[in-house]
Design an enzyme around this catalytic site. Structure first.
Site, short mmCIF file in Angstrom:
data_model
loop_
_atom_site.label_atom_id
_atom_site.label_comp_id
_atom_site.label_asym_id
_atom_site.label_seq_id
_atom_site.Cartn_x
_atom_site.Cartn_y
_atom_site.Cartn_z
N GLY A 62 37.76 39.50 44.06
CA GLY A 62 38.71 40.86 44.94
C GLY A 62 38.07 41.25 46.66
O GLY A 62 36.13 41.23 46.33
N SER A 63 37.98 42.25 46.44
CA SER A 63 37.74 43.35 47.62
C SER A 63 36.14 43.50 47.30
O SER A 63 36.75 44.10 46.71
CB SER A 63 38.74 43.53 48.59
OG SER A 63 37.86 44.73 49.47
N THR A 64 35.33 44.04 48.67
CA THR A 64 34.24 45.07 48.00
C THR A 64 34.54 46.85 47.77
O THR A 64 34.43 47.22 46.97
CB THR A 64 33.71 45.12 48.77
OG1 THR A 64 33.62 45.38 50.35
CG2 THR A 64 32.85 43.94 48.95
N VAL A 65 36.22 46.92 48.30
CA VAL A 65 36.51 48.63 48.18
C VAL A 65 37.00 47.99 46.65
O VAL A 65 37.73 49.44 46.34
CB VAL A 65 37.94 48.61 49.43
CG1 VAL A 65 38.20 49.58 48.83
CG2 VAL A 65 37.45 48.19 50.29
N GLY A 66 36.89 47.45 46.50
CA GLY A 66 37.64 46.95 44.48
C GLY A 66 36.24 48.53 43.89
O GLY A 66 36.68 49.17 42.32
#
EC number: 4.2.1.182
Length: 135
Positions: A66-70
């Site tokens: 998933g997203s780098t915000v993870g």
């Protein structure tokens, strides 16, 4: 189940042993949208761990996704005290690595045996310095 330590490569190592209950999944997990950082609960309805709390447990799974915000979700979980006690994956990817480094969450990867297959939710393991998992 074996009692001999399983060698892994430590990405974020432990200074002292960490003993905790295991939460095992055969699915990768996205921390952004997949986990509520306030509660530590898996909230992705399509994930087999939906409804389970990661807090204080050793999460064993193939890897993250998933997203780098993870990465920042993991850091927030560490700040709130809702993070897992440690994470063991087949292969750590950059999002998971950054999140564990920022949150100082133990992260081991590339175990010499497949712990996703060997362990079951509820088992207790000990993460040892140098990337060893005592099962």
């Amino acid at each position: 189940m074996s009692v001999s330590p399983v060698r892994c490569e430590p990405v974020v190592d432990v200074e002292e042993p960490v003993e905790a209950e295991v939460l095992v999944s055969s699915q990768r997990l996205s921390f952004l949208g997949g986990v509520d950082p306030k509660t530590g609960e898996v909230v992705d309805p399509s994930h087999e761990l939906c409804g389970e709390k990661l807090t204080g447990r050793v999460l064993v799974l193939p890897g993250g996704r998933g997203s780098t915000v993870g990465s920042y979700v993991l850091m927030e979980m560490a700040d709130r005290g809702t993070a897992p006690a440690g994470i063991v994956v087949r292969e750590a990817e950059p999002i998971l690595v950054v999140g564990c480094v920022l949150g100082d969450i133990p992260l081991f990867h590339r175990p010499e045996r497949d712990l996703v297959e060997e362990l079951s939710t509820g088992d207790v393991v000990k993460l040892l310095p140098g990337g060893k998992v005592e099962v």
